[in-house]
Design an enzyme around this catalytic site. Structure first.
Site, PDB file in Angstrom:
ATOM      1  N   SER A  64     -72.386 -67.213  86.308  1.00 32.84           N
ATOM      2  CA  SER A  64     -70.954 -67.017  86.572  1.00 32.84           C
ATOM      3  C   SER A  64     -70.025 -67.471  85.452  1.00 32.84           C
ATOM      4  O   SER A  64     -68.833 -67.162  85.490  1.00 32.84           O
ATOM      5  CB  SER A  64     -70.550 -67.760  87.846  1.00 32.84           C
ATOM      6  OG  SER A  64     -70.976 -67.050  88.961  1.00 32.84           O
ATOM      7  N   LYS A  67     -68.034 -64.806  84.006  1.00 34.90           N
ATOM      8  CA  LYS A  67     -66.835 -64.226  84.647  1.00 34.90           C
ATOM      9  C   LYS A  67     -65.563 -64.484  83.818  1.00 34.90           C
ATOM     10  O   LYS A  67     -64.695 -63.625  83.719  1.00 34.90           O
ATOM     11  CB  LYS A  67     -66.666 -64.811  86.048  1.00 34.90           C
ATOM     12  CG  LYS A  67     -67.755 -64.360  87.019  1.00 34.90           C
ATOM     13  CD  LYS A  67     -67.726 -65.181  88.301  1.00 34.90           C
ATOM     14  CE  LYS A  67     -68.797 -64.699  89.269  1.00 34.90           C
ATOM     15  NZ  LYS A  67     -68.994 -65.624  90.402  1.00 34.90           N
ATOM     16  N   TYR A 241     -64.595 -72.944  91.818  1.00 28.74           N
ATOM     17  CA  TYR A 241     -64.644 -72.476  93.217  1.00 28.74           C
ATOM     18  C   TYR A 241     -63.910 -73.426  94.143  1.00 28.74           C
ATOM     19  O   TYR A 241     -62.859 -73.934  93.815  1.00 28.74           O
ATOM     20  CB  TYR A 241     -66.096 -72.271  93.677  1.00 28.74           C
ATOM     21  CG  TYR A 241     -66.837 -71.386  92.734  1.00 28.74           C
ATOM     22  CD1 TYR A 241     -66.396 -70.084  92.523  1.00 28.74           C
ATOM     23  CD2 TYR A 241     -67.940 -71.838  92.042  1.00 28.74           C
ATOM     24  CE1 TYR A 241     -67.068 -69.261  91.646  1.00 28.74           C
ATOM     25  CE2 TYR A 241     -68.615 -71.019  91.161  1.00 28.74           C
ATOM     26  CZ  TYR A 241     -68.173 -69.744  90.966  1.00 28.74           C
ATOM     27  OH  TYR A 241     -68.820 -68.939  90.095  1.00 28.74           O
TER      28      TYR A 241
HETATM   29  O1  DON Z   1     -73.473 -63.127  91.504  1.00 30.09           O
HETATM   30  C1  DON Z   1     -74.337 -63.971  91.459  1.00 30.09           C
HETATM   31  O2  DON Z   1     -74.851 -64.364  92.487  1.00 30.09           O
HETATM   32  C2  DON Z   1     -74.790 -64.603  90.156  1.00 30.09           C
HETATM   33  N1  DON Z   1     -75.222 -63.680  89.222  1.00 30.09           N
HETATM   34  C3  DON Z   1     -73.767 -65.491  89.569  1.00 30.09           C
HETATM   35  C4  DON Z   1     -73.353 -66.545  90.536  1.00 30.09           C
HETATM   36  C5  DON Z   1     -72.936 -67.808  89.916  1.00 30.09           C
HETATM   37  O3  DON Z   1     -73.326 -68.205  88.853  1.00 30.09           O
HETATM   38  C6  DON Z   1     -72.075 -68.634  90.769  1.00 30.09           C
HETATM   39  N2  DON Z   1     -71.747 -69.851  90.101  1.00 30.09           N
HETATM   40  N3  DON Z   1     -71.790 -70.966  90.378  1.00 30.09           N
END
Ligand code: DON
Length: 422
Positions: A64, A67, A241
């Protein structure tokens, strides 16, 4: 001297090295295969000097953290107005993978949760999914200063288990947020999440943001300072978050975490930080990563809202080389607040002189607001029957009224000579 910083970093990392709480992300099966003991940190100064401690060379998937950078790329490519028409900037207070949109706008609440991140991918203008991924891949690599590799196993693992993200993408399509095929957009999203980085890459990516969009190592400008400003703003409020409030209070740096165990943190104008430890808390943030950032912030005084003293005096000296002639010597970086201080002081003291000499020869940098204020000063002086001169050998006040009046001098002596022969 560099050794001193290294010792600090090693010591702060060692404080948290024994902690073993948290759990590996296993909802993407491949992520559960990493070494839970991995723990590294890198720090990049804004001029590109990097300090590393622990597993700073270990590669892990960016997840993430991506992002923030795809959002920056979308802003860079289509502009804030077009991006704002599809993605909000409000903290959601929800989990990163919440299947939700804003109740009123029907848009993702922000680009740091999955819904907003998937929408951001779809906003990168490209003729195909491959081209879109190539743009994203190039952009991250330019921020890191080296070509990043794709972890194909993690990509396939996430793609095979991504029901929740599919639900989000199809929901976005139904609300008119996604124009393109949801599965194609998701494919790019999975690939961007599966790019491999080290903490040193993250520190360099962070330092690129800390420098307003130019990579300190390569010198390459990858985006504009306006894009960085918006990206960092959203990282402050949404990057961690539903732990964003705790993070801002305790650490106080725009940041973004990923379930791969990485955290990127930015101290604007000063520092980029990359941290790695794959054991996560229940919010999906690295347990030791959060603690390490907290200690770094506390022990090195990195909180971006820490006010340790009043903003530095813009005025270095005030003196009268001749009766009725007063010199205001300024220095450092002049922005609105510093210039306001100068203008207010001159205004307050105006009765005491006939000629004012504003010496900006020791000013390193000046922004438009400060330049506008200081140049406006000559008009006010004239209206009061006073004379204003500027000592500006470097031409930092270029285009100001003062210059067009022909009252710019190279040295204070020249300006004083002109004042005495009036
Ligand atoms: O969308 C997802 O589930 C992952 N590729 C990324 C999620 C993520 O890293 C959330 N972060 N803490």
């Amino acid at each position: 001297m560099a050794l001193l910083v290294q010792e600090y970093l090693d010591r702060i990392r060692a404080e948290h090295a024994d902690a073993a709480d948290g759990a590996l992300a296993d909802y993407i099966p491949e992520l559960a295969r990493v070494d839970p003991a991995g723990f590294g940190v890198s720090l990049s100064s804004s001029d590109g000097f990097v300090y590393e401690s622990g597993d700073a060379g270990v590669e892990f998937t960016i997840q993430s953290i991506s992002k923030a950078f795809t959002y920056a790329l979308a802003l860079d490519r289509i502009g804030e107005v077009a991006v704002d028409a599809r993605i909000g900037v409000e903290p959601s207070g929800e989990a990163f993978n919440e299947i939700s949109v804003d109740e009123t706008t029907r848009m993702p609440k922000n680009p740091m949760i999955n819904a907003g991140a998937i929408a951001a991918v779809s906003l990168i203008p490209a003729g195909s999914a491959d081209e879109r991924f190539a743009l994203i891949h190039d952009f991250y690599s330019a921020c890191a200063g080296r070509r990043l590799d794709l972890d194909v196993d993690v990509y396939e693992s996430e793609k095979a288990t991504g029901s929740r993200n599919r639900a989000i993408a199809y929901m976005l399509q139904s609300f008119g947020v996604l124009d393109d095929d949801p599965d194609e957009v998701l494919d790019v999203y999975y690939r961007q999440c599966s790019l491999r980085v080290t903490t040193t890459d993250l520190a360099r990516m962070a330092a690129t943001l800390a420098r307003g969009g130019s990579n300190p190592m390569t010198g390459r400008r990858v985006t504009t300072s306006a894009v960085v400003k918006r990206t960092l703003s959203v990282m402050v409020t949404c990057g961690m978050y539903d732990a964003a409030g705790d993070w801002v209070s305790a650490v106080g740096m725009p940041a973004k975490s990923g379930v791969g165990g990485g955290i990127v943190a930015v101290l604007p104008g000063q520092l980029g930080i990359g941290v790695y430890s794959p054991l996560l808390d229940d919010k999906g943030n690295s347990v030791r990563g959060v603690r390490l950032c907290r200690s770094l912030s506390e022990q090195l005084g990195l909180h971006f809202l820490a006010v340790s003293r009043e903003s530095r005096a813009a005025m270095r000296a005030v003196y009268e080389p001749l009766e009725g002639v007063r010199v205001y010597e300024t220095h450092g970086d002049l922005s609105f607040c510093g210039a306001e201080q100068v203008v207010r002081t001159v205004d307050r003291e105006m009765r005491g002189f006939d000629v004012v000499i504003l010496d900006v020869s020791r000013v390193d940098d000046i922004d438009d607001a400060a330049r506008g204020l200081l140049s406006g000063m000559s008009k006010i002086l004239r209206a009061q029957g006073k004379t204003g001169y500027v000592v500006d050998p470097g031409g930092i006040m270029t285009d100001t009224e003062a210059e067009s009046d022909g009252v710019r001098f190279r040295t204070v002596d020249d300006a004083v000579a002109a004042a005495s022969s009036r």
